[in-house]
Design a protein around this motif. Structure first.
Motif, PDB file in Angstrom:
ATOM      1  N   LYS A  20       0.833  -1.216   0.000  1.00  0.00           N
ATOM      2  CA  LYS A  20       0.000   0.000   0.000  1.00  0.00           C
ATOM      3  C   LYS A  20       0.867   1.266   0.000  1.00  0.00           C
ATOM      4  O   LYS A  20       0.854   2.042   0.954  1.00  0.00           O
ATOM      5  N   PRO A  21       1.620   1.490  -1.071  1.00  0.00           N
ATOM      6  CA  PRO A  21       2.557   2.617  -1.080  1.00  0.00           C
ATOM      7  C   PRO A  21       1.910   3.999  -1.075  1.00  0.00           C
ATOM      8  O   PRO A  21       2.579   4.983  -0.785  1.00  0.00           O
ATOM      9  N   TYR A  22       0.616   4.079  -1.362  1.00  0.00           N
ATOM     10  CA  TYR A  22      -0.045   5.388  -1.402  1.00  0.00           C
ATOM     11  C   TYR A  22      -0.740   5.720  -0.085  1.00  0.00           C
ATOM     12  O   TYR A  22      -1.207   6.834   0.112  1.00  0.00           O
ATOM     13  N   ALA A  23      -0.799   4.749   0.804  1.00  0.00           N
ATOM     14  CA  ALA A  23      -1.470   4.942   2.091  1.00  0.00           C
ATOM     15  C   ALA A  23      -0.604   5.798   3.019  1.00  0.00           C
ATOM     16  O   ALA A  23       0.618   5.847   2.869  1.00  0.00           O
ATOM     17  N   PRO A  24      -1.228   6.471   3.977  1.00  0.00           N
ATOM     18  CA  PRO A  24      -0.438   7.244   4.953  1.00  0.00           C
ATOM     19  C   PRO A  24       0.620   6.361   5.612  1.00  0.00           C
ATOM     20  O   PRO A  24       0.387   5.181   5.862  1.00  0.00           O
ATOM     21  N   ARG A  25       1.771   6.951   5.877  1.00  0.00           N
ATOM     22  CA  ARG A  25       2.915   6.209   6.420  1.00  0.00           C
ATOM     23  C   ARG A  25       3.519   6.928   7.608  1.00  0.00           C
ATOM     24  O   ARG A  25       3.651   8.145   7.602  1.00  0.00           O
ATOM     25  N   ARG A  26       3.919   6.145   8.585  1.00  0.00           N
ATOM     26  CA  ARG A  26       4.685   6.666   9.718  1.00  0.00           C
ATOM     27  C   ARG A  26       6.162   6.490   9.425  1.00  0.00           C
ATOM     28  O   ARG A  26       6.568   5.493   8.837  1.00  0.00           O
ATOM     29  N   ALA A  27       6.934   7.469   9.842  1.00  0.00           N
ATOM     30  CA  ALA A  27       8.385   7.358   9.715  1.00  0.00           C
ATOM     31  C   ALA A  27       8.932   6.873  11.052  1.00  0.00           C
ATOM     32  O   ALA A  27       8.454   7.315  12.090  1.00  0.00           O
ATOM     33  N   PRO A  28       9.868   5.965  11.061  1.00  0.00           N
ATOM     34  CA  PRO A  28      10.447   5.259   9.921  1.00  0.00           C
ATOM     35  C   PRO A  28       9.547   4.101   9.461  1.00  0.00           C
ATOM     36  O   PRO A  28       8.723   3.605  10.218  1.00  0.00           O
ATOM     37  N   VAL A  29       9.758   3.690   8.225  1.00  0.00           N
ATOM     38  CA  VAL A  29       8.991   2.591   7.641  1.00  0.00           C
ATOM     39  C   VAL A  29       9.515   1.271   8.213  1.00  0.00           C
ATOM     40  O   VAL A  29      10.725   1.065   8.303  1.00  0.00           O
ATOM     41  N   ALA A  30       8.596   0.399   8.573  1.00  0.00           N
ATOM     42  CA  ALA A  30       8.970  -0.904   9.141  1.00  0.00           C
ATOM     43  C   ALA A  30       9.811  -1.701   8.136  1.00  0.00           C
ATOM     44  O   ALA A  30       9.540  -1.662   6.932  1.00  0.00           O
ATOM     45  N   PRO A  31      10.806  -2.422   8.627  1.00  0.00           N
ATOM     46  CA  PRO A  31      11.681  -3.192   7.723  1.00  0.00           C
ATOM     47  C   PRO A  31      10.922  -4.171   6.828  1.00  0.00           C
ATOM     48  O   PRO A  31      11.278  -4.341   5.670  1.00  0.00           O
ATOM     49  N   TRP A  32       9.892  -4.817   7.335  1.00  0.00           N
ATOM     50  CA  TRP A  32       9.165  -5.783   6.500  1.00  0.00           C
ATOM     51  C   TRP A  32       8.415  -5.083   5.370  1.00  0.00           C
ATOM     52  O   TRP A  32       8.306  -5.631   4.273  1.00  0.00           O
ATOM     53  N   ILE A  33       7.938  -3.866   5.606  1.00  0.00           N
ATOM     54  CA  ILE A  33       7.284  -3.091   4.540  1.00  0.00           C
ATOM     55  C   ILE A  33       8.329  -2.686   3.498  1.00  0.00           C
ATOM     56  O   ILE A  33       8.080  -2.746   2.295  1.00  0.00           O
ATOM     57  N   ARG A  34       9.496  -2.284   3.971  1.00  0.00           N
ATOM     58  CA  ARG A  34      10.582  -1.927   3.040  1.00  0.00           C
ATOM     59  C   ARG A  34      10.931  -3.102   2.138  1.00  0.00           C
ATOM     60  O   ARG A  34      11.152  -2.933   0.940  1.00  0.00           O
ATOM     61  N   ASP A 112       4.393   7.526  -4.220  1.00  0.00           N
ATOM     62  CA  ASP A 112       4.797   6.339  -3.470  1.00  0.00           C
ATOM     63  C   ASP A 112       5.430   6.818  -2.162  1.00  0.00           C
ATOM     64  O   ASP A 112       6.604   7.181  -2.121  1.00  0.00           O
ATOM     65  N   LEU A 113       4.643   6.832  -1.102  1.00  0.00           N
ATOM     66  CA  LEU A 113       5.104   7.380   0.173  1.00  0.00           C
ATOM     67  C   LEU A 113       6.166   6.504   0.834  1.00  0.00           C
ATOM     68  O   LEU A 113       6.983   7.000   1.606  1.00  0.00           O
ATOM     69  N   ILE A 114       6.165   5.220   0.521  1.00  0.00           N
ATOM     70  CA  ILE A 114       7.227   4.354   1.050  1.00  0.00           C
ATOM     71  C   ILE A 114       8.563   4.788   0.446  1.00  0.00           C
ATOM     72  O   ILE A 114       9.564   4.920   1.149  1.00  0.00           O
ATOM     73  N   TRP A 115       8.574   5.038  -0.859  1.00  0.00           N
ATOM     74  CA  TRP A 115       9.803   5.493  -1.518  1.00  0.00           C
ATOM     75  C   TRP A 115      10.237   6.842  -0.955  1.00  0.00           C
ATOM     76  O   TRP A 115      11.416   7.074  -0.706  1.00  0.00           O
ATOM     77  N   VAL A 116       9.288   7.734  -0.728  1.00  0.00           N
ATOM     78  CA  VAL A 116       9.617   9.047  -0.170  1.00  0.00           C
ATOM     79  C   VAL A 116      10.368   8.884   1.149  1.00  0.00           C
ATOM     80  O   VAL A 116      11.383   9.541   1.387  1.00  0.00           O
ATOM     81  N   LEU A 117       9.883   8.002   1.998  1.00  0.00           N
ATOM     82  CA  LEU A 117      10.465   7.846   3.333  1.00  0.00           C
ATOM     83  C   LEU A 117      11.728   6.997   3.366  1.00  0.00           C
ATOM     84  O   LEU A 117      12.472   7.039   4.341  1.00  0.00           O
ATOM     85  N   THR A 118      11.976   6.218   2.314  1.00  0.00           N
ATOM     86  CA  THR A 118      13.118   5.301   2.358  1.00  0.00           C
ATOM     87  C   THR A 118      14.187   5.582   1.309  1.00  0.00           C
ATOM     88  O   THR A 118      15.199   4.885   1.286  1.00  0.00           O
ATOM     89  N   MET A 119      13.987   6.570   0.465  1.00  0.00           N
ATOM     90  CA  MET A 119      14.989   6.817  -0.575  1.00  0.00           C
ATOM     91  C   MET A 119      16.332   7.188   0.055  1.00  0.00           C
ATOM     92  O   MET A 119      16.373   7.841   1.099  1.00  0.00           O
ATOM     93  N   PRO A 120      17.410   6.756  -0.574  1.00  0.00           N
ATOM     94  CA  PRO A 120      18.736   7.084  -0.043  1.00  0.00           C
ATOM     95  C   PRO A 120      18.961   8.602  -0.005  1.00  0.00           C
ATOM     96  O   PRO A 120      18.422   9.339  -0.839  1.00  0.00           O
ATOM     97  N   ALA A 121      19.755   9.037   0.949  1.00  0.00           N
ATOM     98  CA  ALA A 121      20.000  10.470   1.141  1.00  0.00           C
ATOM     99  C   ALA A 121      20.559  11.132  -0.114  1.00  0.00           C
ATOM    100  O   ALA A 121      20.163  12.249  -0.459  1.00  0.00           O
ATOM    101  N   GLU A 122      21.473  10.440  -0.818  1.00  0.00           N
ATOM    102  CA  GLU A 122      22.050  11.056  -2.023  1.00  0.00           C
ATOM    103  C   GLU A 122      20.983  11.248  -3.104  1.00  0.00           C
ATOM    104  O   GLU A 122      21.030  12.205  -3.868  1.00  0.00           O
ATOM    105  N   ARG A 123      20.020  10.366  -3.170  1.00  0.00           N
ATOM    106  CA  ARG A 123      18.914  10.515  -4.127  1.00  0.00           C
ATOM    107  C   ARG A 123      18.016  11.683  -3.711  1.00  0.00           C
ATOM    108  O   ARG A 123      17.557  12.454  -4.545  1.00  0.00           O
ATOM    109  N   ILE A 149       8.636  15.999  -1.960  1.00  0.00           N
ATOM    110  CA  ILE A 149       7.889  15.561  -0.778  1.00  0.00           C
ATOM    111  C   ILE A 149       8.861  15.169   0.332  1.00  0.00           C
ATOM    112  O   ILE A 149       8.634  15.470   1.506  1.00  0.00           O
ATOM    113  N   ARG A 150       9.962  14.536  -0.027  1.00  0.00           N
ATOM    114  CA  ARG A 150      10.968  14.157   0.971  1.00  0.00           C
ATOM    115  C   ARG A 150      11.526  15.391   1.676  1.00  0.00           C
ATOM    116  O   ARG A 150      11.806  15.363   2.875  1.00  0.00           O
TER     117      ARG A 150
END
Length: 179
Positions: A20-34, A112-123, A149-150
């Protein structure tokens, strides 16, 4: 081989529904979701429209974000800087809010809110690319919506973006395939 690709894509799509990448997300994203998100990205067929927003100036054409980035990187297209209020722009475009560690977006938004919260810092630090569409009368985002968004998540208010000027917009047009 085609059968395998179809099956792989189906598994990837199934994982997307779980993540559910478009659903509201808490930071940090759980490892299993990642992990589910990672495999969903790897197994699903890529979206053919990604990075190709339609133009208003020429029906049947789109702006090619990948081409634009290559032309900017090689100096063929020059950009001008523009300061954008990231939280305001993100809210106006996608109804994105980030409060108390919860990232959410409005109905119909598909960042994709999961990508927003987990993208690498350099990206996340890669510049956001805008263009000046003559019919809009204002700069429009071309590439980097997730990075913008990040920046909201990272607490940045104003960010500097690169803007492709109207004279160079013609260099990044692609013709949409006829159905």
């Amino acid at each position: 081989m085609k059968k395998r690709r179809v099956l792989t894509n189906l598994v990837g799509q199934w994982l997307w529904r779980i993540a559910k990448p478009y659903a509201p997300r808490r930071a940090p994203v759980a490892p299993w979701i990642r992990l589910i998100h990672y495999w969903a990205l790897r197994l699903s067929e890529p979206n053919p429209a990604k990075g190709k927003p339609p133009t208003l100036i020429r029906p049947g054409y789109y702006y090619d974000a990948d081409l634009a980035q290559r032309l900017v990187d090689t100096g063929v297209i020059k950009t001008k800087p523009l300061t954008v209020n990231a939280p305001k722009y993100a809210f106006q475009q996608w109804t994105v809010t980030y409060q108390g560690g919860l990232l959410s977006q409005g109905d119909g938004s598909q960042a994709d809110l999961i990508w927003v919260l987990t993208m690498p810092a350099e990206r996340a630090r890669k510049p956001v690319l805008f263009l000046e569409d003559p019919l809009l009368g204002a700069p429009k985002i071309l590439d980097g919506s997730h990075r913008l968004i990040r920046s909201v998540v990272d607490g940045l208010s104003d960010i500097e973006v690169q803007v492709i000027e109207p004279a160079d917009v013609q260099h990044i047009l692609g013709r949409a395939q006829q159905a």
